[in-house]
Design a protein around this motif. Structure first.
Motif, PDB file in Angstrom:
ATOM      1  N   THR A  66       0.844  -1.185   0.000  1.00  0.00           N
ATOM      2  CA  THR A  66       0.000   0.000   0.000  1.00  0.00           C
ATOM      3  C   THR A  66       0.885   1.243   0.000  1.00  0.00           C
ATOM      4  O   THR A  66       0.587   2.221  -0.670  1.00  0.00           O
ATOM      5  CB  THR A  66      -0.926   0.003   1.228  1.00  0.00           C
ATOM      6  OG1 THR A  66      -1.749  -1.156   1.157  1.00  0.00           O
ATOM      7  CG2 THR A  66      -1.804   1.235   1.255  1.00  0.00           C
ATOM      8  N   ILE A  67       1.962   1.193   0.775  1.00  0.00           N
ATOM      9  CA  ILE A  67       2.986   2.244   0.715  1.00  0.00           C
ATOM     10  C   ILE A  67       4.313   1.558   0.402  1.00  0.00           C
ATOM     11  O   ILE A  67       4.469   0.351   0.620  1.00  0.00           O
ATOM     12  CB  ILE A  67       3.094   3.051   2.027  1.00  0.00           C
ATOM     13  CG1 ILE A  67       3.473   2.161   3.194  1.00  0.00           C
ATOM     14  CG2 ILE A  67       1.818   3.807   2.310  1.00  0.00           C
ATOM     15  CD1 ILE A  67       3.770   2.916   4.477  1.00  0.00           C
ATOM     16  N   HIS A  68       5.244   2.317  -0.088  1.00  0.00           N
ATOM     17  CA  HIS A  68       6.551   1.770  -0.446  1.00  0.00           C
ATOM     18  C   HIS A  68       7.336   1.459   0.819  1.00  0.00           C
ATOM     19  O   HIS A  68       7.164   2.123   1.853  1.00  0.00           O
ATOM     20  CB  HIS A  68       7.306   2.781  -1.306  1.00  0.00           C
ATOM     21  CG  HIS A  68       8.478   2.192  -2.018  1.00  0.00           C
ATOM     22  ND1 HIS A  68       9.717   2.113  -1.435  1.00  0.00           N
ATOM     23  CD2 HIS A  68       8.607   1.647  -3.247  1.00  0.00           C
ATOM     24  CE1 HIS A  68      10.560   1.543  -2.290  1.00  0.00           C
ATOM     25  NE2 HIS A  68       9.908   1.257  -3.395  1.00  0.00           N
ATOM     26  N   LYS A  69       8.187   0.445   0.758  1.00  0.00           N
ATOM     27  CA  LYS A  69       8.934   0.041   1.956  1.00  0.00           C
ATOM     28  C   LYS A  69       9.878   1.141   2.419  1.00  0.00           C
ATOM     29  O   LYS A  69      10.091   1.306   3.626  1.00  0.00           O
ATOM     30  CB  LYS A  69       9.710  -1.249   1.703  1.00  0.00           C
ATOM     31  CG  LYS A  69      10.773  -1.141   0.643  1.00  0.00           C
ATOM     32  CD  LYS A  69      11.545  -2.432   0.490  1.00  0.00           C
ATOM     33  CE  LYS A  69      12.670  -2.218  -0.506  1.00  0.00           C
ATOM     34  NZ  LYS A  69      13.643  -3.283  -0.488  1.00  0.00           N
ATOM     35  N   ASN A  70      10.428   1.930   1.495  1.00  0.00           N
ATOM     36  CA  ASN A  70      11.311   3.023   1.904  1.00  0.00           C
ATOM     37  C   ASN A  70      10.529   4.159   2.555  1.00  0.00           C
ATOM     38  O   ASN A  70      11.047   4.841   3.435  1.00  0.00           O
ATOM     39  CB  ASN A  70      12.096   3.560   0.704  1.00  0.00           C
ATOM     40  CG  ASN A  70      13.143   2.583   0.229  1.00  0.00           C
ATOM     41  OD1 ASN A  70      13.412   1.583   0.902  1.00  0.00           O
ATOM     42  ND2 ASN A  70      13.734   2.853  -0.919  1.00  0.00           N
ATOM     43  N   THR A  71       9.290   4.355   2.149  1.00  0.00           N
ATOM     44  CA  THR A  71       8.427   5.347   2.796  1.00  0.00           C
ATOM     45  C   THR A  71       8.175   4.936   4.236  1.00  0.00           C
ATOM     46  O   THR A  71       8.237   5.765   5.152  1.00  0.00           O
ATOM     47  CB  THR A  71       7.101   5.471   2.040  1.00  0.00           C
ATOM     48  OG1 THR A  71       7.360   5.820   0.680  1.00  0.00           O
ATOM     49  CG2 THR A  71       6.207   6.522   2.671  1.00  0.00           C
ATOM     50  N   ALA A  72       7.907   3.657   4.442  1.00  0.00           N
ATOM     51  CA  ALA A  72       7.685   3.144   5.798  1.00  0.00           C
ATOM     52  C   ALA A  72       8.948   3.320   6.633  1.00  0.00           C
ATOM     53  O   ALA A  72       8.880   3.747   7.788  1.00  0.00           O
ATOM     54  CB  ALA A  72       7.272   1.681   5.744  1.00  0.00           C
ATOM     55  N   ALA A  73      10.097   3.024   6.050  1.00  0.00           N
ATOM     56  CA  ALA A  73      11.366   3.151   6.772  1.00  0.00           C
ATOM     57  C   ALA A  73      11.637   4.608   7.126  1.00  0.00           C
ATOM     58  O   ALA A  73      12.093   4.913   8.235  1.00  0.00           O
ATOM     59  CB  ALA A  73      12.504   2.588   5.928  1.00  0.00           C
ATOM     60  N   ARG A  74      11.337   5.509   6.212  1.00  0.00           N
ATOM     61  CA  ARG A  74      11.563   6.937   6.468  1.00  0.00           C
ATOM     62  C   ARG A  74      10.664   7.441   7.595  1.00  0.00           C
ATOM     63  O   ARG A  74      11.125   8.136   8.499  1.00  0.00           O
ATOM     64  CB  ARG A  74      11.310   7.732   5.185  1.00  0.00           C
ATOM     65  CG  ARG A  74      11.585   9.215   5.331  1.00  0.00           C
ATOM     66  CD  ARG A  74      11.353   9.959   4.038  1.00  0.00           C
ATOM     67  NE  ARG A  74       9.948   9.932   3.664  1.00  0.00           N
ATOM     68  CZ  ARG A  74       9.462   9.354   2.575  1.00  0.00           C
ATOM     69  NH1 ARG A  74      10.255   8.730   1.726  1.00  0.00           N
ATOM     70  NH2 ARG A  74       8.177   9.383   2.302  1.00  0.00           N
ATOM     71  N   LYS A  75       9.399   7.046   7.551  1.00  0.00           N
ATOM     72  CA  LYS A  75       8.471   7.463   8.611  1.00  0.00           C
ATOM     73  C   LYS A  75       8.895   6.889   9.957  1.00  0.00           C
ATOM     74  O   LYS A  75       8.857   7.571  10.984  1.00  0.00           O
ATOM     75  CB  LYS A  75       7.043   7.021   8.270  1.00  0.00           C
ATOM     76  CG  LYS A  75       6.417   7.804   7.137  1.00  0.00           C
ATOM     77  CD  LYS A  75       5.019   7.306   6.844  1.00  0.00           C
ATOM     78  CE  LYS A  75       4.390   7.998   5.660  1.00  0.00           C
ATOM     79  NZ  LYS A  75       3.996   9.364   5.929  1.00  0.00           N
ATOM     80  N   ARG A  76       9.292   5.631   9.969  1.00  0.00           N
ATOM     81  CA  ARG A  76       9.748   4.968  11.187  1.00  0.00           C
ATOM     82  C   ARG A  76      10.944   5.712  11.782  1.00  0.00           C
ATOM     83  O   ARG A  76      10.993   5.987  12.991  1.00  0.00           O
ATOM     84  CB  ARG A  76      10.149   3.538  10.827  1.00  0.00           C
ATOM     85  CG  ARG A  76      10.298   2.613  11.969  1.00  0.00           C
ATOM     86  CD  ARG A  76      10.670   1.204  11.523  1.00  0.00           C
ATOM     87  NE  ARG A  76      10.098   0.820  10.249  1.00  0.00           N
ATOM     88  CZ  ARG A  76      10.788   0.275   9.248  1.00  0.00           C
ATOM     89  NH1 ARG A  76      12.072   0.061   9.348  1.00  0.00           N
ATOM     90  NH2 ARG A  76      10.182  -0.057   8.136  1.00  0.00           N
ATOM     91  N   SER A  77      11.874   6.053  10.926  1.00  0.00           N
ATOM     92  CA  SER A  77      13.082   6.746  11.362  1.00  0.00           C
ATOM     93  C   SER A  77      12.756   8.119  11.936  1.00  0.00           C
ATOM     94  O   SER A  77      13.260   8.506  12.998  1.00  0.00           O
ATOM     95  CB  SER A  77      14.040   6.885  10.183  1.00  0.00           C
ATOM     96  OG  SER A  77      15.152   7.658  10.536  1.00  0.00           O
ATOM     97  N   ARG A  78      11.902   8.858  11.275  1.00  0.00           N
ATOM     98  CA  ARG A  78      11.568  10.211  11.727  1.00  0.00           C
ATOM     99  C   ARG A  78      10.820  10.199  13.055  1.00  0.00           C
ATOM    100  O   ARG A  78      11.041  11.059  13.902  1.00  0.00           O
ATOM    101  CB  ARG A  78      10.761  10.932  10.657  1.00  0.00           C
ATOM    102  CG  ARG A  78      11.616  11.307   9.462  1.00  0.00           C
ATOM    103  CD  ARG A  78      10.825  12.010   8.404  1.00  0.00           C
ATOM    104  NE  ARG A  78      11.685  12.341   7.277  1.00  0.00           N
ATOM    105  CZ  ARG A  78      11.261  12.809   6.121  1.00  0.00           C
ATOM    106  NH1 ARG A  78       9.961  13.000   5.924  1.00  0.00           N
ATOM    107  NH2 ARG A  78      12.100  13.085   5.147  1.00  0.00           N
TER     108      ARG A  78
END
Length: 100
Positions: A66-78
């Protein structure tokens, strides 16, 4: 308007997928809001619990594409950075006040 059976089926599938994806994205937003609410109150133990929930949901949604894995990683990191900064600010402010 679609005329063939396959085009009509594709429309039905698209409607279902769109609803499912919107619900998944909304759940991320809701969990993020509760995380920021706990962070704003200064309740770091609750914020950590909420962060774990957000991270889990981000990974689930990313695994379903549904969302890109890098988008998830970026949100997680922030989100983790915000929690750590808030913790450091809280403990750092206390030590600065003690020195003054």
């Amino acid at each position: 308007m679609a005329h063939s059976l396959s085009a009509k089926k594709r429309i039905r599938q698209s409607i279902k997928r769109r609803a499912r994806n919107r619900a998944r994205r909304e759940s991320i937003k809701d969990l993020t809001k509760t995380f920021f609410g706990a962070l704003g109150k200064g309740d770091f133990s609750k914020a950590e619990t909420e962060l774990r929930g957000v991270v889990k949901r981000l990974d689930q949604v990313a695994s379903k594409h549904t969302i890109h894995k890098n988008t998830a990683a970026r949100k997680r990191s922030r989100l983790a950075l915000k929690l750590n900064a808030a913790k450091a600010g809280k403990t750092g402010a206390g030590t600065q006040a003690a020195k003054a």
